[in-house]
Write an enzyme that holds these catalytic residues in place. Structure first.
Site, PDB file in Angstrom:
ATOM      1  N   ASP A  14      14.297   5.209   0.409  1.00  0.00           N
ATOM      2  CA  ASP A  14      12.679   5.016   0.250  1.00  0.00           C
ATOM      3  C   ASP A  14      12.332   4.517   1.489  1.00  0.00           C
ATOM      4  OD1 ASP A  14      10.307   4.461  -1.156  1.00  0.00           O
ATOM      5  OD2 ASP A  14      11.009   2.315  -1.229  1.00  0.00           O
ATOM      6  N   ASP A  16       8.389   2.394   1.645  1.00  0.00           N
ATOM      7  CA  ASP A  16       7.808   1.091   1.470  1.00  0.00           C
ATOM      8  C   ASP A  16       8.473  -0.015   0.565  1.00  0.00           C
ATOM      9  OD1 ASP A  16       4.768   1.558   2.672  1.00  0.00           O
ATOM     10  OD2 ASP A  16       5.622   3.574   1.730  1.00  0.00           O
ATOM     11  N   ASP A 218      13.068   0.478  -4.457  1.00  0.00           N
ATOM     12  CA  ASP A 218      12.726  -0.883  -4.983  1.00  0.00           C
ATOM     13  C   ASP A 218      11.501  -0.794  -6.014  1.00  0.00           C
ATOM     14  OD1 ASP A 218       9.473  -1.475  -3.346  1.00  0.00           O
ATOM     15  OD2 ASP A 218      10.575   0.118  -2.805  1.00  0.00           O
TER      16      ASP A 218
END
Length: 279
Positions: A14, A16, A218
């Site tokens: 991922d 961000d 996240d």
């Protein structure tokens, strides 16, 4: 851990809150670790909610080869930029999304192959894109074609989006999927489109077993991907909801400390030792 007889062949990241630090930059330690993985012939995949056009520019700037899963799994591109998969919102559902008066002050954003479109000028949203220069296009929503829209995002404070989510779910039922890609971003997706399904499609094409992959994330838009691979790694700064739903997965450090790089250095140099996220 990955099974001993199945070495790591692919790593999915991922962006961000994972690879990117809180100021939305890629740290030098992170870049170095990614290059070391590439040198080990590990296939790199960047799986993000960001637009393909932006990610294409980012990879060109850092000169690291990688497959791209963008728009939370609605688009998959190979190393040469060839489109391998695309999914779009149903036209009737999109028309409802842009014409209904939703009980929210959230801003409304549309992802299409030709860019990011919104009807509100919000320069503060561009801060997260300053390192790439990617920008939205302003347009009245009714002028956007109902075809070719990969996803819609509502952006607002988390509590505002939590109140909006059941309204959307009641309206669309099982015709659309919804996920939080960040505290302040609720994504509306084609059914079955997510990073996990996109990664499964890509690994099948590459003849790589998901058990031979690791992934880092996240937010809730990472859940399917993290749970599908041989080793899913959750950021210390992850959304609490994600941590609760994948409590069986390993938690590493914070993106502000370039925790992905910290973990990869352990994996590259001391793979037989137990990993600790402490610095």
């Amino acid at each position: 851990m990955l099974e001993q007889e199945k070495p790591l062949r692919l790593a999915a990241f991922d962006m961000d809150g994972t690879l990117l630090m809180p100021d939305h930059r890629l740290g030098e330690k992170t870049l170095s670790s990614l290059r070391q993985l590439a040198e080990r012939r590990v296939t790199l995949v960047f799986a993000t909610g960001r637009h393909y056009l932006e990610m294409k520019q980012i990879l060109a700037n850092i000169d690291i080869p990688g497959y791209l899963i963008t728009g939370n799994g609605t688009r998959v591109h190979d190393l040469n930029g060839t489109l391998l998969h695309a999914s779009n919102l149903p036209e009737e559902s999109f028309k409802t999304l842009i014409t209904h008066k939703w009980p929210t002050a959230a801003s409304f954003h549309v992802f299409r192959d030709d860019g990011w479109v919104t009807n509100q000028d919000m320069p503060e949203l561009l801060h997260a894109h300053q390192f790439s220069g990617f920008r939205y296009q302003l347009s009245e929503l009714e002028n956007i074609s109902a075809s070719g829209n990969s996803k819609v995002c509502f952006c607002a404070a988390h509590d505002e989006l939590l109140a909006l989510l059941p309204v959307l779910q009641t309206c669309f039922g099982d015709r659309l999927d919804f996920c939080f890609s960040a505290y302040d971003c609720l994504d509306v997706m084609p059914v079955g489109s997510n990073k996990g399904s996109a990664l499964a499609l890509l690994t099948d094409r590459l003849a790589i077993s998901l058990s031979e992959c690791m992934a880092f994330g996240d937010a809730m838009n990472d859940r399917e991907m993290l749970e599908s691979v041989g080793r899913g790694l959750v950021m210390g700064n992850a959304l609490p909801q994600l941590k609760q739903q994948v409590a069986h997965l390993e938690v590493i450090g914070h993106c502000k400390d370039q925790a992905v790089s910290h973990f990869l250095q352990h994996w590259l140099n001391s793979p037989t030792l137990t990993y600790s996220p402490e610095y």
